[in-house]
Scaffold this motif. Sequence first.
Motif, PDB file in Angstrom:
ATOM      1  N   ALA A  19     -31.293 -63.333  -1.640  1.00  0.00           N
ATOM      2  CA  ALA A  19     -30.133 -63.687  -2.473  1.00  0.00           C
ATOM      3  C   ALA A  19     -29.341 -62.432  -2.840  1.00  0.00           C
ATOM      4  CB  ALA A  19     -30.593 -64.429  -3.722  1.00  0.00           C
ATOM      5  N   LEU A  20     -30.049 -61.376  -3.188  1.00  0.00           N
ATOM      6  CA  LEU A  20     -29.389 -60.136  -3.568  1.00  0.00           C
ATOM      7  C   LEU A  20     -28.675 -59.496  -2.375  1.00  0.00           C
ATOM      8  CD1 LEU A  20     -29.042 -58.456  -6.126  1.00  0.00           C
ATOM      9  CD2 LEU A  20     -30.971 -57.077  -5.376  1.00  0.00           C
ATOM     10  N   MET A  21     -29.302 -59.529  -1.206  1.00  0.00           N
ATOM     11  CA  MET A  21     -28.650 -58.969  -0.016  1.00  0.00           C
ATOM     12  C   MET A  21     -27.409 -59.761   0.361  1.00  0.00           C
ATOM     13  SD  MET A  21     -31.663 -57.581   2.516  1.00  0.00           S
ATOM     14  CE  MET A  21     -32.590 -59.106   2.581  1.00  0.00           C
ATOM     15  N   ARG A  22     -27.456 -61.073   0.213  1.00  0.00           N
ATOM     16  CA  ARG A  22     -26.263 -61.889   0.499  1.00  0.00           C
ATOM     17  C   ARG A  22     -25.134 -61.531  -0.463  1.00  0.00           C
ATOM     18  NH1 ARG A  22     -30.041 -66.954   1.373  1.00  0.00           N
ATOM     19  NH2 ARG A  22     -30.318 -66.808   3.626  1.00  0.00           N
ATOM     20  N   VAL A  28     -19.546 -56.093  -0.204  1.00  0.00           N
ATOM     21  CA  VAL A  28     -19.096 -55.107   0.778  1.00  0.00           C
ATOM     22  C   VAL A  28     -17.917 -55.670   1.570  1.00  0.00           C
ATOM     23  CG1 VAL A  28     -19.740 -53.915   2.922  1.00  0.00           C
ATOM     24  CG2 VAL A  28     -21.288 -53.871   0.956  1.00  0.00           C
ATOM     25  N   ARG A  29     -18.032 -56.921   1.981  1.00  0.00           N
ATOM     26  CA  ARG A  29     -16.939 -57.538   2.744  1.00  0.00           C
ATOM     27  C   ARG A  29     -15.670 -57.659   1.903  1.00  0.00           C
ATOM     28  NH1 ARG A  29     -20.874 -61.851   5.710  1.00  0.00           N
ATOM     29  NH2 ARG A  29     -21.513 -60.460   7.381  1.00  0.00           N
ATOM     30  N   GLU A  30     -15.831 -57.845   0.587  1.00  0.00           N
ATOM     31  CA  GLU A  30     -14.688 -57.921  -0.333  1.00  0.00           C
ATOM     32  C   GLU A  30     -14.209 -56.535  -0.753  1.00  0.00           C
ATOM     33  OE1 GLU A  30     -16.323 -60.215  -3.532  1.00  0.00           O
ATOM     34  OE2 GLU A  30     -16.428 -62.043  -2.342  1.00  0.00           O
ATOM     35  N   LYS A  31     -14.916 -55.497  -0.288  1.00  0.00           N
ATOM     36  CA  LYS A  31     -14.614 -54.096  -0.622  1.00  0.00           C
ATOM     37  C   LYS A  31     -14.712 -53.832  -2.120  1.00  0.00           C
ATOM     38  CE  LYS A  31     -11.775 -53.335   3.474  1.00  0.00           C
ATOM     39  NZ  LYS A  31     -12.235 -54.470   4.207  1.00  0.00           N
ATOM     40  N   ASN A  32     -15.667 -54.491  -2.753  1.00  0.00           N
ATOM     41  CA  ASN A  32     -15.928 -54.320  -4.179  1.00  0.00           C
ATOM     42  C   ASN A  32     -17.097 -53.349  -4.338  1.00  0.00           C
ATOM     43  OD1 ASN A  32     -16.102 -54.593  -6.913  1.00  0.00           O
ATOM     44  ND2 ASN A  32     -16.297 -56.816  -6.909  1.00  0.00           N
ATOM     45  N   PHE A  33     -16.854 -52.091  -3.968  1.00  0.00           N
ATOM     46  CA  PHE A  33     -17.919 -51.109  -3.849  1.00  0.00           C
ATOM     47  C   PHE A  33     -18.497 -50.647  -5.184  1.00  0.00           C
ATOM     48  CE2 PHE A  33     -15.375 -50.573   0.078  1.00  0.00           C
ATOM     49  CZ  PHE A  33     -16.341 -51.020   0.969  1.00  0.00           C
ATOM     50  N   ASP A  34     -17.749 -50.790  -6.262  1.00  0.00           N
ATOM     51  CA  ASP A  34     -18.287 -50.374  -7.559  1.00  0.00           C
ATOM     52  C   ASP A  34     -19.484 -51.237  -7.975  1.00  0.00           C
ATOM     53  OD1 ASP A  34     -16.394 -52.458  -7.817  1.00  0.00           O
ATOM     54  OD2 ASP A  34     -16.115 -52.028  -9.937  1.00  0.00           O
ATOM     55  N   GLN A  35     -19.526 -52.476  -7.535  1.00  0.00           N
ATOM     56  CA  GLN A  35     -20.652 -53.358  -7.853  1.00  0.00           C
ATOM     57  C   GLN A  35     -21.830 -53.164  -6.888  1.00  0.00           C
ATOM     58  OE1 GLN A  35     -20.848 -55.532 -10.500  1.00  0.00           O
ATOM     59  NE2 GLN A  35     -18.999 -54.442 -11.137  1.00  0.00           N
ATOM     60  N   VAL A  36     -21.550 -52.606  -5.721  1.00  0.00           N
ATOM     61  CA  VAL A  36     -22.598 -52.427  -4.707  1.00  0.00           C
ATOM     62  C   VAL A  36     -23.676 -51.467  -5.194  1.00  0.00           C
ATOM     63  CG1 VAL A  36     -23.085 -51.563  -2.375  1.00  0.00           C
ATOM     64  CG2 VAL A  36     -21.114 -53.054  -2.777  1.00  0.00           C
ATOM     65  N   GLU A  37     -23.289 -50.388  -5.853  1.00  0.00           N
ATOM     66  CA  GLU A  37     -24.269 -49.401  -6.314  1.00  0.00           C
ATOM     67  C   GLU A  37     -25.263 -50.022  -7.296  1.00  0.00           C
ATOM     68  OE1 GLU A  37     -24.557 -45.126  -8.599  1.00  0.00           O
ATOM     69  OE2 GLU A  37     -22.643 -45.722  -7.731  1.00  0.00           O
ATOM     70  N   ARG A  38     -24.771 -50.837  -8.208  1.00  0.00           N
ATOM     71  CA  ARG A  38     -25.656 -51.510  -9.171  1.00  0.00           C
ATOM     72  C   ARG A  38     -26.639 -52.416  -8.441  1.00  0.00           C
ATOM     73  NH1 ARG A  38     -25.615 -56.437 -10.933  1.00  0.00           N
ATOM     74  NH2 ARG A  38     -23.550 -56.870 -10.130  1.00  0.00           N
ATOM     75  N   GLN A  40     -27.624 -52.139  -5.344  1.00  0.00           N
ATOM     76  CA  GLN A  40     -28.546 -51.370  -4.517  1.00  0.00           C
ATOM     77  C   GLN A  40     -29.740 -50.863  -5.318  1.00  0.00           C
ATOM     78  OE1 GLN A  40     -26.042 -48.520  -2.444  1.00  0.00           O
ATOM     79  NE2 GLN A  40     -25.928 -49.886  -0.679  1.00  0.00           N
ATOM     80  N   ARG A  41     -29.544 -50.508  -6.566  1.00  0.00           N
ATOM     81  CA  ARG A  41     -30.681 -50.097  -7.409  1.00  0.00           C
ATOM     82  C   ARG A  41     -31.644 -51.259  -7.615  1.00  0.00           C
ATOM     83  NH1 ARG A  41     -26.470 -47.295 -10.194  1.00  0.00           N
ATOM     84  NH2 ARG A  41     -26.345 -48.978 -11.687  1.00  0.00           N
ATOM     85  N   HIS A  42     -31.095 -52.439  -7.873  1.00  0.00           N
ATOM     86  CA  HIS A  42     -31.917 -53.635  -8.040  1.00  0.00           C
ATOM     87  C   HIS A  42     -32.595 -53.992  -6.719  1.00  0.00           C
ATOM     88  CE1 HIS A  42     -32.182 -58.116  -9.346  1.00  0.00           C
ATOM     89  NE2 HIS A  42     -33.298 -57.480  -9.589  1.00  0.00           N
ATOM     90  N   LYS A  43     -31.884 -53.855  -5.622  1.00  0.00           N
ATOM     91  CA  LYS A  43     -32.430 -54.141  -4.298  1.00  0.00           C
ATOM     92  C   LYS A  43     -33.609 -53.210  -3.995  1.00  0.00           C
ATOM     93  CE  LYS A  43     -30.310 -53.142  -0.323  1.00  0.00           C
ATOM     94  NZ  LYS A  43     -29.386 -53.165   0.817  1.00  0.00           N
ATOM     95  N   ALA A  44     -33.499 -51.965  -4.382  1.00  0.00           N
ATOM     96  CA  ALA A  44     -34.593 -51.013  -4.144  1.00  0.00           C
ATOM     97  C   ALA A  44     -35.859 -51.435  -4.881  1.00  0.00           C
ATOM     98  CB  ALA A  44     -34.174 -49.609  -4.566  1.00  0.00           C
ATOM     99  N   ARG A  45     -35.717 -51.900  -6.112  1.00  0.00           N
ATOM    100  CA  ARG A  45     -36.888 -52.357  -6.881  1.00  0.00           C
ATOM    101  C   ARG A  45     -37.505 -53.606  -6.251  1.00  0.00           C
ATOM    102  NH1 ARG A  45     -33.432 -50.956 -11.134  1.00  0.00           N
ATOM    103  NH2 ARG A  45     -32.894 -53.120 -11.533  1.00  0.00           N
ATOM    104  N   LEU A  86     -31.331 -59.766   6.356  1.00  0.00           N
ATOM    105  CA  LEU A  86     -31.501 -58.321   6.360  1.00  0.00           C
ATOM    106  C   LEU A  86     -30.603 -57.667   7.404  1.00  0.00           C
ATOM    107  CD1 LEU A  86     -33.243 -56.044   5.110  1.00  0.00           C
ATOM    108  CD2 LEU A  86     -34.914 -56.481   6.911  1.00  0.00           C
ATOM    109  N   SER A  87     -30.538 -58.241   8.592  1.00  0.00           N
ATOM    110  CA  SER A  87     -29.678 -57.703   9.649  1.00  0.00           C
ATOM    111  C   SER A  87     -28.208 -57.788   9.260  1.00  0.00           C
ATOM    112  CB  SER A  87     -29.903 -58.460  10.960  1.00  0.00           C
ATOM    113  OG  SER A  87     -31.144 -58.125  11.501  1.00  0.00           O
TER     114      SER A  87
END
Length: 152
Positions: A19-22, A28-38, A40-45, A86-87
């Motif tokens: 769900a988080l990767m989707r 990313v497709r919407e080019k909303n990169f400021d939200q991507v970093e947040r 990615q931290r959650h995705k790492a956990r 994932l791909s």
Amino acid sequence: MDPRELIQHFVESMTQLMALMRQETDLVREKNFDQVERIQRHKARLTQAFESYQTSIQKDLSVVENLSTEERGELRALYQAFRETLSENMLALKAAQDAANKVVNMIIGGVRKSRGLPEETAPRRRGNVANQRGYGAYSAVGAGGHLMSRTL
């Protein structure tokens, strides 16, 4: 940990990570990169939890072998959906990175040209990316080589 509980945690971590990767792919497709970093931290956990459960299952394959045929089929289908998500996620992130690199290289080229410096040749890509899918397009390890996909 009880085998059923381990499978349940594995499935939950996989489902949450999908769900988080989707969501990340959409951003990313919407080019909303400021939200991507947040994200990615959650995705790492979540990835750490997923990998921990996956490693536990790989160490004791009887956990999967004790599932019914139907349960194993459901787990196999979920895992396949996970690998596809994932791909897609990886490819969206890589496309964004490639686009950013292209812009940076254009800027560098423009600055070099304005200063009268010779143009640098672009670095060569490894392999034929167009004929590869998923992780295989950008890494030495293809998506089909994963131990869990052979276990299920």
